[in-house]
Design an enzyme around this catalytic site. Sequence first.
Site: not given
Length: 300
Positions: A82, A156, A199-200, A202
């Site tokens: 990705d 992202n 990231y969000t 996590s």
Amino acid sequence: MTSKFRHVALVGKYQSSSASGAATEQSRQILFDIAGFLQQQGCEVVLEEETATHTGLQHSFRSMPVDGLGQHCDLGIVVGGDGTMLGIGRQLAKYGTPLIGINQGRLGFVTDIPLDDYPQALLPILQGQYEQEARPLMHARVVRQGETVFEALAMNDVVVNRGGTSGMVELRVEVDGQFLSNQRADGLIVATPTGSTAYTLSVGGPLMHPSIPAWLMAPIAPHTLSNRPIVLSDQTEVMMEVVSGRDISANFDMQSLASLLHGDRIFVRRSEYSVRFLHPVGWNYFATLRKKLGWNEGGY
């Protein structure tokens, strides 16, 4: 049946100069085989310039810089993960070039075709049988004393956070010029639906289907427990102003601007560009989530 796509760009995940010779040779062979398959289908193959150089294929196939690929090619195939797709997707979005992702390693969210399955998956797509979707990009800029000092696109997320050894950061947040809150946390993430699985995820943010026209804003380790992720319309502009903190940086996918100053403002809005993805017929987002997140497996 001949290919619907005549000029195909091939972009690969190449190894660094410190990587082993075996790893480099493996990447080279994978790209060489895929290029040969595409030529058998009647496609002209053009390698991305850096890919060709780092894999030693510059003498075997024509190569171009990314802007050249956007102007010349009507399809892009990205081999890697990705992260590789994020980089090339941002650069080719302005040309409207559709992209296909072949995953070299673990299943990705946007590089969704397993490497071993590429011949069976690519053949119908090349013949015009595919599912198509568009993923929106963010346009972000950093303004310092009234002047834009950095700007970038992100597929992202845009992240403002503290350094590894520094304390908490305080950010004043506005949405379309309306004050929302002063966020005191390790940082703050503004993500697209594509970034909701990055990231969000996590930090406890929800997953968002890519068809939803929204941003997700999520704090990183907030000082106040009532400070929770919030979903906003992607027609809004989010502004984050650095109020206090040390060693603060801003990250736009993999692009970074370190050493933000107090008073710096980061503006995030929807870009005019989107990234076009092509998937095999029958592809759906929920199947990707099940495979990637291990749903329906024992222990979950």
